[in-house]
Design a protein around this motif. Structure first.
Motif, PDB file in Angstrom:
ATOM      1  N   ALA A 106       0.836  -1.208   0.000  1.00  0.00           N
ATOM      2  CA  ALA A 106       0.000   0.000   0.000  1.00  0.00           C
ATOM      3  C   ALA A 106       0.865   1.251   0.000  1.00  0.00           C
ATOM      4  O   ALA A 106       0.587   2.219  -0.732  1.00  0.00           O
ATOM      5  N   ALA A 107       1.934   1.262   0.795  1.00  0.00           N
ATOM      6  CA  ALA A 107       2.816   2.424   0.856  1.00  0.00           C
ATOM      7  C   ALA A 107       3.563   2.608  -0.457  1.00  0.00           C
ATOM      8  O   ALA A 107       3.644   3.734  -0.985  1.00  0.00           O
ATOM      9  N   TYR A 108       4.094   1.520  -1.003  1.00  0.00           N
ATOM     10  CA  TYR A 108       4.840   1.655  -2.251  1.00  0.00           C
ATOM     11  C   TYR A 108       3.933   2.059  -3.416  1.00  0.00           C
ATOM     12  O   TYR A 108       4.324   2.858  -4.266  1.00  0.00           O
ATOM     13  N   ASP A 109       2.721   1.523  -3.447  1.00  0.00           N
ATOM     14  CA  ASP A 109       1.796   1.888  -4.517  1.00  0.00           C
ATOM     15  C   ASP A 109       1.472   3.384  -4.466  1.00  0.00           C
ATOM     16  O   ASP A 109       1.370   4.040  -5.513  1.00  0.00           O
ATOM     17  N   LEU A 110       1.318   3.917  -3.264  1.00  0.00           N
ATOM     18  CA  LEU A 110       1.072   5.358  -3.119  1.00  0.00           C
ATOM     19  C   LEU A 110       2.259   6.151  -3.649  1.00  0.00           C
ATOM     20  O   LEU A 110       2.093   7.137  -4.388  1.00  0.00           O
ATOM     21  N   TYR A 111       3.447   5.730  -3.284  1.00  0.00           N
ATOM     22  CA  TYR A 111       4.673   6.379  -3.757  1.00  0.00           C
ATOM     23  C   TYR A 111       4.771   6.297  -5.278  1.00  0.00           C
ATOM     24  O   TYR A 111       5.070   7.298  -5.948  1.00  0.00           O
ATOM     25  N   ARG A 112       4.510   5.124  -5.839  1.00  0.00           N
ATOM     26  CA  ARG A 112       4.608   4.932  -7.281  1.00  0.00           C
ATOM     27  C   ARG A 112       3.671   5.884  -8.029  1.00  0.00           C
ATOM     28  O   ARG A 112       4.070   6.552  -8.984  1.00  0.00           O
ATOM     29  N   ARG A 113       2.412   5.954  -7.582  1.00  0.00           N
ATOM     30  CA  ARG A 113       1.439   6.821  -8.243  1.00  0.00           C
ATOM     31  C   ARG A 113       1.831   8.292  -8.102  1.00  0.00           C
ATOM     32  O   ARG A 113       1.649   9.090  -9.031  1.00  0.00           O
ATOM     33  N   THR A 150      -7.865   8.640   5.021  1.00  0.00           N
ATOM     34  CA  THR A 150      -9.184   9.221   4.833  1.00  0.00           C
ATOM     35  C   THR A 150     -10.189   8.084   4.762  1.00  0.00           C
ATOM     36  O   THR A 150     -10.183   7.312   3.802  1.00  0.00           O
ATOM     37  N   GLY A 151     -11.020   7.944   5.792  1.00  0.00           N
ATOM     38  CA  GLY A 151     -11.992   6.862   5.790  1.00  0.00           C
ATOM     39  C   GLY A 151     -11.363   5.496   5.625  1.00  0.00           C
ATOM     40  O   GLY A 151     -11.904   4.634   4.922  1.00  0.00           O
ATOM     41  N   GLY A 152     -10.217   5.290   6.225  1.00  0.00           N
ATOM     42  CA  GLY A 152      -9.521   4.015   6.141  1.00  0.00           C
ATOM     43  C   GLY A 152      -8.621   3.870   4.924  1.00  0.00           C
ATOM     44  O   GLY A 152      -7.898   2.870   4.812  1.00  0.00           O
ATOM     45  N   LYS A 153      -8.651   4.823   4.004  1.00  0.00           N
ATOM     46  CA  LYS A 153      -7.822   4.762   2.804  1.00  0.00           C
ATOM     47  C   LYS A 153      -6.530   5.536   3.024  1.00  0.00           C
ATOM     48  O   LYS A 153      -6.542   6.688   3.453  1.00  0.00           O
ATOM     49  N   LEU A 154      -5.395   4.903   2.700  1.00  0.00           N
ATOM     50  CA  LEU A 154      -4.103   5.566   2.829  1.00  0.00           C
ATOM     51  C   LEU A 154      -4.027   6.725   1.840  1.00  0.00           C
ATOM     52  O   LEU A 154      -4.145   6.542   0.634  1.00  0.00           O
ATOM     53  N   THR A 155      -3.808   7.924   2.370  1.00  0.00           N
ATOM     54  CA  THR A 155      -3.850   9.135   1.553  1.00  0.00           C
ATOM     55  C   THR A 155      -2.493   9.821   1.438  1.00  0.00           C
ATOM     56  O   THR A 155      -2.181  10.415   0.413  1.00  0.00           O
ATOM     57  N   ALA A 156      -1.676   9.739   2.478  1.00  0.00           N
ATOM     58  CA  ALA A 156      -0.371  10.408   2.452  1.00  0.00           C
ATOM     59  C   ALA A 156       0.558   9.740   3.452  1.00  0.00           C
ATOM     60  O   ALA A 156       0.104   9.116   4.424  1.00  0.00           O
ATOM     61  N   ILE A 157       1.859   9.874   3.201  1.00  0.00           N
ATOM     62  CA  ILE A 157       2.878   9.411   4.144  1.00  0.00           C
ATOM     63  C   ILE A 157       3.942  10.492   4.256  1.00  0.00           C
ATOM     64  O   ILE A 157       4.458  10.981   3.246  1.00  0.00           O
ATOM     65  N   ALA A 158       4.267  10.870   5.485  1.00  0.00           N
ATOM     66  CA  ALA A 158       5.350  11.811   5.754  1.00  0.00           C
ATOM     67  C   ALA A 158       6.493  11.038   6.410  1.00  0.00           C
ATOM     68  O   ALA A 158       6.298  10.387   7.437  1.00  0.00           O
ATOM     69  N   VAL A 159       7.657  11.103   5.795  1.00  0.00           N
ATOM     70  CA  VAL A 159       8.861  10.473   6.340  1.00  0.00           C
ATOM     71  C   VAL A 159       9.631  11.542   7.100  1.00  0.00           C
ATOM     72  O   VAL A 159      10.027  12.569   6.523  1.00  0.00           O
ATOM     73  N   VAL A 160       9.834  11.314   8.393  1.00  0.00           N
ATOM     74  CA  VAL A 160      10.350  12.355   9.287  1.00  0.00           C
ATOM     75  C   VAL A 160      11.460  11.781  10.160  1.00  0.00           C
ATOM     76  O   VAL A 160      11.309  10.699  10.721  1.00  0.00           O
ATOM     77  N   ASP A 161      12.567  12.496  10.263  1.00  0.00           N
ATOM     78  CA  ASP A 161      13.641  12.101  11.173  1.00  0.00           C
ATOM     79  C   ASP A 161      13.552  12.921  12.454  1.00  0.00           C
ATOM     80  O   ASP A 161      13.357  14.140  12.402  1.00  0.00           O
ATOM     81  N   GLU A 162      13.722  12.242  13.576  1.00  0.00           N
ATOM     82  CA  GLU A 162      13.709  12.931  14.866  1.00  0.00           C
ATOM     83  C   GLU A 162      15.130  13.237  15.307  1.00  0.00           C
ATOM     84  O   GLU A 162      15.946  12.338  15.523  1.00  0.00           O
ATOM     85  N   LEU A 163      15.429  14.540  15.415  1.00  0.00           N
ATOM     86  CA  LEU A 163      16.737  15.010  15.856  1.00  0.00           C
ATOM     87  C   LEU A 163      16.667  15.418  17.323  1.00  0.00           C
ATOM     88  O   LEU A 163      15.595  15.405  17.927  1.00  0.00           O
ATOM     89  N   LEU A 164      17.794  15.822  17.877  1.00  0.00           N
ATOM     90  CA  LEU A 164      17.810  16.212  19.281  1.00  0.00           C
ATOM     91  C   LEU A 164      17.084  17.535  19.510  1.00  0.00           C
ATOM     92  O   LEU A 164      16.524  17.758  20.579  1.00  0.00           O
ATOM     93  N   ASP A 165      17.090  18.423  18.504  1.00  0.00           N
ATOM     94  CA  ASP A 165      16.474  19.740  18.683  1.00  0.00           C
ATOM     95  C   ASP A 165      15.247  19.950  17.805  1.00  0.00           C
ATOM     96  O   ASP A 165      14.653  21.024  17.818  1.00  0.00           O
ATOM     97  N   GLY A 166      14.866  18.956  17.031  1.00  0.00           N
ATOM     98  CA  GLY A 166      13.721  19.155  16.154  1.00  0.00           C
ATOM     99  C   GLY A 166      13.428  17.941  15.295  1.00  0.00           C
ATOM    100  O   GLY A 166      13.998  16.866  15.490  1.00  0.00           O
ATOM    101  N   LEU A 167      12.547  18.133  14.325  1.00  0.00           N
ATOM    102  CA  LEU A 167      12.245  17.123  13.333  1.00  0.00           C
ATOM    103  C   LEU A 167      12.789  17.582  11.985  1.00  0.00           C
ATOM    104  O   LEU A 167      12.878  18.778  11.715  1.00  0.00           O
ATOM    105  N   SER A 168      13.167  16.616  11.169  1.00  0.00           N
ATOM    106  CA  SER A 168      13.634  16.903   9.824  1.00  0.00           C
ATOM    107  C   SER A 168      12.654  16.290   8.833  1.00  0.00           C
ATOM    108  O   SER A 168      12.438  15.070   8.833  1.00  0.00           O
ATOM    109  N   ALA A 169      12.041  17.129   8.018  1.00  0.00           N
ATOM    110  CA  ALA A 169      11.068  16.661   7.026  1.00  0.00           C
ATOM    111  C   ALA A 169      11.832  16.082   5.841  1.00  0.00           C
ATOM    112  O   ALA A 169      12.363  16.819   5.013  1.00  0.00           O
TER     113      ALA A 169
END
Length: 236
Positions: A106-113, A150-169
């Motif tokens: 499901a995640a890869y198909d979203l990325y592919r599209r 959205t209503g059980g449908k995968l709509t978006a994925i955010a890949v985020v790194d957690e740093l010591l002082d913040g998040l990296s998008a």
């Protein structure tokens, strides 16, 4: 600067075609891929404008161009404008789940599209599963994968790194058919809120490039800080 930073080995690439500005050559500075990296070193390098791609930490190092400028949002001072508040309202029905990886179909198909329909002229086209996993992997056990439904449908994925002082998008991909939701904008706004919820100070956005449309959008988020001449400075 810590001893680990002083002793760090870095390498530069040969000049290559710039991915962002036409008729420009680029050179990239890479941390030695044999270097042992943990969250602390990664955080310190982010403070110096480095960015992650897969297992690699890099920073633009072009001798005749300084267009790529590291950018971050100080989340305590951020206040969404009218359009951003509308985007948050339009997506308040989304449900969020944090998962340990994105290896499923499901995640890869979203990325592919997303790549096929939004970035067919980019470096990641055509989409490839091996490249996808290499680019968005959990390199140093600090990556979080936030899924929006959205209503059980995968709509978006955010890949985020957690740093010591913040998040990296790191990267966001979403359903290219959901054109009315402004999901790219929403993902940043959500990450700003989540950074504050975690008690962290900054959301790192990668590089701001004034004359590149797909990178200049970051100036919509104010206040924005830019790393210029070795210092983080507010964009006026």
């Amino acid at each position: 600067m810590t001893s680990s930073l002083r002793d760090l080995k870095v390498y530069t690439t040969y000049p290559h075609s710039c991915s962002y500005l036409e008729n420009r050559e680029a050179t990239t500075l890479f941390v030695d891929p044999r270097q042992e990296v943990d969250q602390s070193l990664y955080s310190n390098l982010s403070l110096l404008g480095f960015r992650r791609s897969g297992n690699h930490l890099y920073r633009p190092h072009c001798s005749h161009c300084q267009a790529c400028i590291p950018a971050r949002i100080p989340v305590a001072d951020f206040a969404p404008n009218r359009a951003q508040r509308r985007t948050l309202r339009d997506n308040r029905d989304l449900e969020v789940e944090c998962t340990p990886d994105i290896r499923d179909e499901a995640a890869y198909d979203l990325y592919r599209r997303y790549i096929e329909q939004r970035h067919s002229d980019g470096d990641m086209y055509p989409p490839d599963r091996e490249q996808y996993l290499s680019f968005l992997n959990n390199a140093w056990d600090c990556t979080r994968y936030y899924r929006f439904y959205t209503g059980g449908k995968l709509t978006a994925i955010a890949v985020v790194d957690e740093l010591l002082d913040g998040l990296s998008a790191i990267y966001t991909f979403f359903d290219p058919a959901a054109t009315d939701r402004s999901l790219g904008r929403f993902a940043i706004l959500w990450q700003v809120e989540h950074t504050a919820e975690l008690g962290l100070d900054y959301l790192y956005l990668g590089y701001w490039i004034k004359n590149c449309r797909k990178m200049a959008y970051k100036s919509e988020y104010r206040p924005l800080e830019l790393f210029i001449n070795g210092r983080w400075t507010a964009l006026l």
